[in-house]
Structure formats: structure tokens, C-alpha cells
Design a protein around this motif. Structure first.
Motif, mmCIF file in Angstrom:
data_model
loop_
_atom_site.group_PDB
_atom_site.id
_atom_site.type_symbol
_atom_site.label_atom_id
_atom_site.label_comp_id
_atom_site.label_asym_id
_atom_site.label_seq_id
_atom_site.Cartn_x
_atom_site.Cartn_y
_atom_site.Cartn_z
ATOM 1 N N MET A 92 -2.168 10.152 2.182
ATOM 2 C CA MET A 92 -2.112 10.192 3.298
ATOM 3 C C MET A 92 -1.840 8.535 3.876
ATOM 4 O O MET A 92 -2.634 7.742 3.497
ATOM 5 N N ASP A 93 -0.586 8.397 4.535
ATOM 6 C CA ASP A 93 -0.457 7.122 4.813
ATOM 7 C C ASP A 93 -0.710 6.870 6.108
ATOM 8 O O ASP A 93 0.121 7.173 7.141
ATOM 9 N N GLU A 94 -1.552 6.011 6.591
ATOM 10 C CA GLU A 94 -1.979 5.805 7.855
ATOM 11 C C GLU A 94 -1.927 7.141 8.790
ATOM 12 O O GLU A 94 -1.313 7.117 9.883
ATOM 13 N N PRO A 95 -2.579 7.946 8.296
ATOM 14 C CA PRO A 95 -2.514 9.348 9.130
ATOM 15 C C PRO A 95 -2.869 9.451 10.553
ATOM 16 O O PRO A 95 -2.617 10.319 11.381
ATOM 17 N N LYS B 127 0.731 -1.175 -0.012
ATOM 18 C CA LYS B 127 0.089 -0.073 0.242
ATOM 19 C C LYS B 127 0.620 1.355 0.055
ATOM 20 O O LYS B 127 0.610 2.255 -0.682
ATOM 21 N N SER B 128 1.741 1.350 0.918
ATOM 22 C CA SER B 128 2.595 2.417 1.037
ATOM 23 C C SER B 128 3.302 2.695 -0.166
ATOM 24 O O SER B 128 3.499 3.667 -0.671
ATOM 25 N N THR B 129 3.975 1.556 -0.748
ATOM 26 C CA THR B 129 4.737 1.562 -1.756
ATOM 27 C C THR B 129 3.996 2.133 -3.093
ATOM 28 O O THR B 129 4.384 2.965 -3.959
#
Ligand SMILES: Nc1ncnc2c1ncn2[C@@H]1O[C@H](COP(=O)(O)OP(=O)(O)OP(=O)(O)O)[C@@H](O)[C@H]1O
Ligand SMILES: [Mg+2]
Lengths: 250, 385, 292
Positions: free
Chosen positions: A170-173, A42-44
Motif C-alpha cells: 500500500m503506497d500512502e493509501p 519509499k515508493s521505489t
């Protein structure tokens, strides 16, 4: 027209492939949630949209990522300008060791704005946008580290908004925040949708359900299913999605 | 258990031995043991400081009135002057008549000041021995002259040495800091992994070269170069010292500040880049401010390295113990003074103790530097939770 | 907002200029290193041969070799390591495996740091007043070795500590879980794993000690000796001091220059070998031990 589109995207860290053949189209002014078990990419994937993965040595991408119809990995694309257009908020609040004011002003300054009035104006509107103004207006000259975690995260969002991007990643904000701060950020996301296209990575199924219009489920580097959030949560086409959402595997 | 405390024990021992000898200097008189300074018994002057004695013998003070005595000009007497006054017969082949001669001479000349070994002091001496002040703190730290072997009275002003040390170290750091910081930034933020892997051992090698080799290199290359470039009588100057020390301080500065910059959280850098900042903007607006305490620690330790360095400086600075007026003059630093003079200083004597006192000063300076660095990095930890 | 393209261009240009300057400055440091090395190698290489290494100096040190200085330095290195290595390793083991985190550990750490920061000439003063005068060793290999040993102590302690820290705690727990005592665990499990890194530290301190001059000036070093030392109470010549003497106070400085270049080269070679060996070991065993 689609705001973001990825066509046959493959991504490699060295020899190991982290993303396999991803095709997604994202409409403007929507919130898209990326969900899936840890390490599924996901982050990638999220970091492809502002070319943040360029910072990691030995990576390779093929396929196309289009934003507003332009391939952002084409030759001659200016990465700094791209990143101005595509804001990002990280998992942990990461304000700079500067004052609250300077944190928000930072993006303006590095992008060549030196008009004091304009900067003050933008800083104020951005902080108001994240509903933080009343809490910090008297201590703009204080270090950003003096804020609580939730406040810091909203400040980081304000910082991203100040340069007026059209996309917000937004990455797991909210993963480092308490429930009340989380609720505030979620509310904020809902409101920001009118102006921005938002892509959010989350491990929290309820959160995905609450804030997003569409949801994409990733598994081991593959996109399993992308559909309206309602459909994904109530009536997914693929069993693996169903299992994940109902918590039968993690 | 003992082994755990061995370093603490060593430090304590070093302090004890250093300070026992070093503080002994303030218990000593500047006139060498076994010598006396004597005046005519009618001379009202009772006491002279080391500096006054020196000025008398340098003939900068020529009248007793300048010292609170009569308005007559001073008559200097050293032992070797004796033959001007008495014949060899009177003195005797084995100097057996010498005490008597000296005694008579002092008695006959009201304005004399005489300096001679106390073994030639007559049994019924009619003059008066001069009281000489012990070396005072003020004299030691404020004195502008370092001439520990001066006769009759040693001059132990450490000011020129302290200034010389600071002067050379300051020059070194001014040269090394831009180079070192540039290299640290380059290695931690700009260069790729391959370049970094090559650079690291090279910097370590730079740190490993012995200081005599640096000194030797300075002596055969840098010193002549400076002499030619600035058309000087000698190339051994403060500048030569600064250049050599600057090179030697580089590894310390580079290693420590690079470490500090590398410790900048990735998230911080990414946040900056994600806002459209260029890599360069990120470096000077985020990385450098974030790691500023580590960078200052590197700089301070670099200065410390320069201040304590002995051999290289000894070989290239020319070692003139005068207060420097320009970087193109010879200077002398504290460590170089110790190294150059301890060999000739009689064990336990004034000179010996004075050199230990220099060691104490050096020790305190480096201790101060260490504690400052410690303080900076602790404060830093606290700031960043 | 300023014109997008112009802004991007100016950012790029500034970055290119800044990075260019940094690169040049960095490479100039490398250049300085290479100038020093190649100069000494170039001037010294023609001097070094078997006779140079194995013969006594002759004709007021303008001819002959540097054999006694080499022997002296070997003695001093061996002597200082015999003292510093076991003591330092034990101290590090004690610190890392036995002392709990707290005020005592902090003090010991601080003291080790302080010791490391003391200039080498101060070690020389200390060595002279304690070993040479107080304990009546006189100017001797013993006094010099002990002084150098104290100087090397912080290096040994730090490198050992870091190699001990690099040993994964699971090894300790596994061994303790099997009922081994703490000392057995340290000796049979921790030390063997940390050993290569400890050796790397040893090599580095040897490199450091062999080049030190200031601490031996007044504790052992002799200007010139016609014969080799026969006991630890003898004075000895030493390479770094020999280089100092040759380059500043020889009887005929011009005539001794070649010998000085040769001596400098021998010193450089020792340092090079120590560094290469340490780096090689490090690479081979794949764990990091910090230098200095
Ligand atoms: N810098 C990197 N170098 C090499 N491999 C990496 C790197 N970052 C991530 N990976 C690998 O790529 C895969 C995807 O990682 P990614 O961080 O995108 O997962 P994720 O879905 O965000 O997980 P999480 O929910 O835990 O954040 C993982 O297998 C991970 O090990
Ligand atoms: Mg992730």
C-alpha cells in the motif's frame, strides 16, 4: 521463514541511484511501515516487490528480492503470476471506468476465471472484507466513479483482495482520504493482517504507529533503521530517525 | 481584436457566400435561361416537371395520356429538326424566317413539344409556352440522376453523389480503421521510445503528402492493379477511391487515437498490471475502453477527412454520376463533382448554383462531424471529472 | 483456479500473437509510405535536372520543364503566407494573451476548429465567389493566395497558440512585475521565446499550402501559360494543379507521364524539406509544436 527479504538491493533510474544497499526481512502476517522524507525512495522500494518498476524504461536493479524464499528477479519468473500473489493499493483511488462489480471481478477475469458463480462469490467476500458491502450491495451495476473517495479506495483494496494475494502493498493509501475514511482503512489494515503480509508507505507518523508492527526509516535512498515500531518511535538507535519522527526535519 | 475574430468572420463569410449561391438553385428552373418549351395551344397539359421533360425527350414517356393529356403519341421537336419540315429558303440564310416556321409548325401539329431558344419566338406566337416547375427540394435531394447539362431540362438529383461520397468514405474507413488503430495501439502502448520517435515523423510525412500526389499514385499504381485483379473494363472504381482515401485518413486516425490512449492515466494501467493482467489484457480491457471516445473522435475525423477530400478521389474513382451497386464500379463524390464541373459551369447559372448547393451539403456534413467530435470529447471530460 | 503455468503460458501466447499482429500492421503502414515515396522518387529522379526546373513546358507539355508551375507555386506560397502568417500570429496572440477563459474564447476556438475542418474544395468555392467574382479580382494570384491563406489560417493559429502556451508563465509574471505593459511583455519576452516554434508552424503551413489543389482550381490555376505572371492579377500555373493536368487531361497522357513523375517528385521534395526542417527545428529548440 521470512515472507519478504531483500538482500543488498541497489536500484537505478538511468544513472541516478534511488536505493542503496537495502537489506530488510519481513515476517509473514505483519504490517511493515516505510517512512521517510519525500523522495527518499519509499515508493521505489515498495514497487520492487511486485516488479512495478519494470514498466519504467532505463531502470536497473541488482541484489536479490526474495518472496517466500524465491528470487522474484530471477530469470524465468512469470511477472503476471507474481503480481497475482502480491497485491497493490495505490495512493489515489484508481478504480477502472467500469461497474463496481466489474472492478472487483477484473482481477479474476484476467487470471482466467470464468465461472460466474465463483466470481460472484469472490466479489462478495472481497467487498465484505473491506466492510463496503452494505454500502454498495444495491448498486453493484453502477459505475465505480459514483462512490466517494473513501469508498473508492476500499473498493480498490477489495479489488486487490479478490485474487487472494498473500502480500498487500500500500503506497500512502489514505493520503487522499478524509479522517473518517482513513480510520476505516486503518481498521481494515489491522484486520487484514491475520491473513496477509502488509507493507505500507506512509507520511503519517501516527498512522505508522497505529497500524504497523515494524517500521523502516529511509533517508536519501538508504535504509537508516528497521525495527519494531514501538522501538523506532520511543527509542530509536539512530539520531536521524529520532529527528525525523519528532519532526525536527522534514 | 479583429484578428481574434478572423476565423469566426471567415466561417460566417463562407456560410453567407456558399448558401446565398447554393440556395439560389431552388429559385431556378431546370430549363436553361433563354430557352422555351412550347406546346400546341390545344394541348391540355399546362405544366411539366424537370423529370417529365427529360423522360419525354428520352422517349420514356411517349404518349400525352401519361401526363394527363390526350391519348396521342408525343411529337418531339428540337431546333435542329427544323430542316425536316421547312426548306432552307423558308428558314432564310440568317434564320430570319425561323420564328415564323416554328410558329407554324407548332400550330399545325397538336401533339408537338418543342424546345428552342426564345429569340426564335414569333411575335404573334400561336402556341403556348410551357410552365416549368422550379427545382424543388424533393427533386434535388431525392432525384436519382445528376445530369446538370442535360437538354432541354437539367437533372439535378444529388442522391447518387451523396451515396457515392458515403460509399467511398465508408470503404476508406473500413480499410483505415484496423490499420490505424493497430498503429495507434502499437505506438502508444507497445513500441519503445526509440521506435516511437521514428514513427511519429513518418506519420506526419504521410499526412503531409499532397492529395494530388496520392491521386497520381493511385492512378498509376492502384487503378491498373484493381483493373487487372478483378478483370474490369476500367480500374477507376469506388474501391480505388476507398484505398487511396483510406491511406490518407490514416494519419488523422492514428494521431488522435494515439493521443487519447496515451492520456490513459498511468495509475489505471498500473492497477490493471498489479492485478496480474498481461500488457495485452490491460490494453484491451482498460486502455481501449478508457480512451474509446478519443478513438471514436479519431475515426469520425478520419471519415470527415475522407468525405471532404477532392483531388485524389477525382483522379481515381472514374466519376460516373450513377448510384453505385458495387465497389467495383466507377462512382462520383460531391467534392469531385464540384472540382470537375465548376470550371465549365457558366457563372451564376443553374449548374453553377447547383454546385454551390453541393458545397453547402459538404459544409454541413463536415460541420456536423466537427460538432459531433466536440460533443464526444466534452462529454468525455465531464465523465472523468 | 486453472493451472498456474498453463494460464501464464496462454496469456503470454495471446499477447505475443496480438502484439505481432499490431507490429505487422504498423510496419505495413510504414511500408505503404515507403512504397509511395520510393516509387515516385525512382520514377521521377531521372526526369529532374536543371533544365526540368528552369525551362518552360514545350510540345504540348510532353517536353521541357515545369518552371512556370514552380514560379506560380512560389508566388502562391508567398502570397498566402504574407496574409495568413501575420493575421494568424496576431489572432493567436490575442487569443492566448488577452482573451480570458470563457464563452468568447470557447466560441473563437470552436470557430477555428470548424474552419480547419472545412474541406479544401469548399474554400475553393468560397474563394471563387468572393475574390474572383464579387471583388472582381478575376482568376489571379491575388485571389488564389487569399483563398490559400484562409485555408492555412487555422494551422498558423494553432501552432502559434501552442508555442505561446509552452512559454512558462514565470516569464510573463517577471516582466509584468517589472512594470512592463502587457503588449511590451508579449513583444519583448513572450514572442522571442516562442519564436522558433512559431517559425516551425510557418514552415509546416508552407508545406501544406504548396500541395493544395482544390482551392486554386477556380481561383488562379491555369492549364498552361506560355509566360510567367507579371502581376498579382495574373493567372499562374501551380505545381499540384500541373500534376493533376498532366496525369488526367494532357494532350498525350503517355508522353507526359515522365513529366508528371518529375512534378510529383518536386512536390514530394518540398513536403520532405518542410517536414525535415520543422522536425530539425523542433529538435534543435527542444519544444513541441503539433503538426496539422
Ligand atoms: N520514474 C522515475 N524516473 C526517474 N527518477 C525517479 C522516478 N521515480 C522516482 N524517481 C526518483 O527516485 C527517488 C525516489 O523516489 P520515490 O518516488 O521512491 O520517493 P518517495 O519516497 O516515494 O517520495 P514521496 O514520499 O514523495 O512519495 C526520487 O529522487 C525521485 O526523483
Ligand atoms: Mg511515494
Amino acid at each position: 521463514m521470512n515472507k519478504i527479504e531483500s538482500k543488498d538491493v541497489n536500484f537505478f533510474y538511468g544513472a541516478s541511484q534511488a536505493l542503496k544497499n537495502i537489506n530488510i526481512a519481513i515476517k509473514p502476517n505483519t504490517v511493515t511501515a516505510l517512512i521517510g522524507p519525500s523522495g527518499c525512495g519509499k515508493s521505489t522500494y515498495l514497487r520492487l516487490f511486485n516488479r512495478m518498476n519494470d514498466l519504467i524504461d532505463n531502470t536497473k536493479i541488482n541484489g536479490q528480492v526474495l518472496i517466500d524464499g524465491d528470487d522474484i528477479y530471477a530469470k524465468g519468473v512469470n511477472v503476471d503470476s507474481l503480481r497475482k500473489k502480491v497485491g497493490m493499493v495505490f495512493q489515489k483511488p484508481n478504480p477502472f471506468p467500469k461497474t463496481i462489480f466489474e472492478n472487483v471481478a477484473y482481477g479474476l477475469r484476467v487470471n482466467g476465471i470464468s465461472d460466474k458463480k465463483l466470481i460472484e462469490e469472490r466479489v462478495e467476500t472481497s467487498i465484505k472484507q473491506v466492510v463496503l458491502w452494505d454500502e454498495v450491495k444495491d448498486k453493484l451495476k453502477k459505475s465505480a466513479f459514483e462512490l466517494s473517495g473513501g469508498q473508492q479506495q476500499r473498493l480498490c483494496i477489495a479489488r486487490a483482495l479478490a485474487i487472494q494475494p498473500s502480500i498487500l502493498l500500500m503506497d500512502e493509501p489514505t493520503s487522499a482520504l478524509d479522517p473518517i475514511s482513513t480510520a476505516k482503512v486503518e481498521e481494515l489494515i489491522y484486520e487484514l493482517k491475520t491473513k496477509y503480509t502488509i507493507v505500507i508507505v506512509t507520511h503519517n507518523m501516527q498512522q505508522a504507529g497505529r497500524v504497523s508492527d515494524t517500521t523502516a526509516f529511509f533517508y536519501m535512498g538508504e535504509l537508516i533503521e528497521h525495527d519494531n515500531t514501538k522501538t523506532i518511535f520511543t527509542n530509536p538507535k539512530i539520531e536521524r530517525t529520532q529527528n525525523y519522527i519528532t519532526g525536527r526535519f522534514g | 481584436m479583429l484578428s481574434g475574430t478572423v476565423t469566426s468572420l471567415t466561417v460566417v463569410l463562407i456560410v453567407i457566400f456558399l448558401f446565398k449561391e447554393g440556395l439560389g438553385v431552388f429559385d431556378k428552373k431546370p430549363v436553361e435561361d433563354g430557352y422555351v418549351i412550347a406546346l400546341n395551344k390545344n394541348n391540355p397539359v399546362q405544366k411539366l416537371s424537370s423529370e417529365q421533360i427529360k423522360n419525354i425527350y428520352d422517349q420514356k414517356i411517349t404518349h400525352w395520356s401519361e401526363l394527363g393529356g390526350k391519348p396521342d403519341s408525343i411529337v418531339l421537336f428540337r431546333l435542329e429538326d427544323i430542316s425536316n419540315f421547312y426548306s432552307d429558303d423558308e428558314i432564310g440564310a440568317n434564320f430570319e424566317g425561323l420564328p415564323n416556321c416554328i410558329n407554324r409548325l407548332i400550330d399545325s401539329l397538336p401533339d408537338i413539344i418543342a424546345f428552342f431558344p426564345d429569340k426564335y419566338l414569333d411575335k404573334n406566337f400561336k402556341g403556348k409556352q410551357l410552365a416549368v416547375d422550379k427545382i424543388s427540394f424533393k427533386e434535388f435531394f431525392g432525384g436519382k440522376e445528376w445530369f446538370p447539362t442535360a437538354q432541354p431540362s437539367a437533372q439535378l438529383g444529388v442522391l447518387p453523389l451523396i451515396l457515392g461520397t458515403l460509399w467511398v468514405s465508408l470503404g476508406a474507413i473500413l480499410l483505415a480503421l484496423p490499420l490505424g488503430l493497430a498503429a495507434a495501439v502499437y505506438m502508444s502502448e507497445i513500441a519503445n521510445d526509440r521506435v516511437r520517435r521514428i514513427m511519429k515523423p513518418l506519420i506526419e510525412l504521410l499526412a503531409g503528402i499532397p492529395s494530388v500526389v496520392y491521386g497520381f499514385f493511385g492512378l498509376v499504381i492502384i487503378v491498373p492493379l484493381i483493373q487487372k485483379t478483378f478483370n474490369l473494363p476500367v480500374g477507376e472504381t469506388g474501391l480505388a477511391g476507398s484505398i487511396v482515401l483510406g491511406i490518407m485518413a490514416l494519419p488523422t486516425i492514428i494521431t488522435i487515437s494515439e493521443d487519447a490512449m496515451r492520456n490513459t492515466p498511468r495509475a489505471m494501467k498500473e492497477a490493471s498490471l498489479a492485478l496480474g493482467a498481461s500488457k495485452w489484457q490491460t490494453i484491451y480491457k482498460v486502455v481501449v475502453p478508457y480512451s474509446i471516445s478519443g478513438i471514436s473522435a479519431g475515426a469520425i475525423l478520419g471519415i470527415g477527412r475522407a468525405i471532404g477530400e477532392t483531388m485524389a478521389v477525382l483522379m481515381v474513382t472514374g466519376n460516373a454520376a450513377v448510384i453505385p451497386h458495387s465497389i467495383l464500379e466507377p462512382v462520383r463524390t460531391i467534392p469531385a463533382t464540384i472540382a470537375a464541373e465548376l470550371g465549365e459551369a457558366p457563372n451564376g447559372g443553374l449548374h453553377y448554383k447547383a454546385l454551390f448547393a453541393l458545397g453547402c451539403i459538404l459544409f454541413l456534413i463536415t460541420l456536423f462531424i466537427n460538432l459531433t467530435v466536440e460533443f464526444i470529447s466534452n462529454r468525455n471530460k465531464y465523465n472523468k471529472h | 483456479m486453472p493451472d498456474e503455468n498453463k494460464l501464464a503460458k496462454s496469456k503470454k501466447r495471446k499477447q505475443a500473437v496480438a502484439f505481432g499482429i499490431f507490429r505487422i500492421l504498423t510496419y505495413s503502414i510504414v511500408a505503404i509510405l515507403f512504397i509511395i515515396l520510393s516509387f515516385i522518387i525512382y520514377k521521377g529522379i531521372s526526369v529532374i535536372n536543371w533544365n526540368f526546373i528552369t525551362q518552360m513546358p514545350t510540345e504540348g507539355m510532353t517536353k521541357g520543364g515545369i518552371f512556370p508551375a514552380i514560379v506560380g507555386t512560389l508566388c502562391l506560397v508567398a502570397g498566402s503566407m504574407i496574409f495568413a502568417f501575420p493575421v494568424g500570429v496576431l489572432a493567436a496572440i490575442y487569443m492566448n494573451e488577452y482573451v480570458k477563459d470563457g464563452i468568447i474564447k470557447k466560441i473563437i476556438k470552436q470557430m477555428t476548429n470548424n474552419l480547419a475542418g472545412i474541406p479544401s474544395i469548399v474554400f475553393g468555392l468560397f474563394g471563387m465567389s468572393l475574390f474572383v467574382n464579387k471583388l472582381h479580382f478575376g482568376d489571379s494570384i491575388l485571389a488564389g493566395s487569399l483563398t490559400l491563406g484562409l485555408l492555412a489560417l487555422p494551422v498558423v493559429i494553432r501552432t502559434t497558440e501552442e508555442s505561446l502556451k509552452a512559454v512558462d508563465n514565470t516569464f510573463r509574471h517577471a516582466s509584468l512585475g517589472l512594470g512592463a505593459t502587457k503588449w511590451e511583455t508579449t513583444r519583448r519576452v513572450v514572442l522571442p521565446i516562442a519564436f522558433p516554434n512559431i517559425i516551425t508552424g510557418l514552415i509546416l503551413s508552407i508545406g501544406r499550402v504548396s500541395g493544395e489543389t482544390a482551392p486554386i482550381l477556380f481561383t488562379v490555376a491555369a492549364y498552361f501559360l506560355p509566360k510567367l505572371p507579371t502581376s498579382i492579377f495574373d493567372q499562374a500555373m501551380a505545381l499540384p494543379y500541373h500534376l493533376y493536368v498532366l496525369s488526367t487531361s494532357g494532350t498525350d497522357i503517355e508522353a507526359t507521364r515522365p513529366i508528371a513523375y518529375g512534378t510529383a517528385l518536386v512536390l514530394i521534395i518540398i513536403v520532405l524539406i518542410a517536414n525535415l526542417l520543422a522536425n530539425g527545428l523542433r529538435k534543435y529548440f527542444g519544444k513541441k509544436v503539433k503538426m496539422n
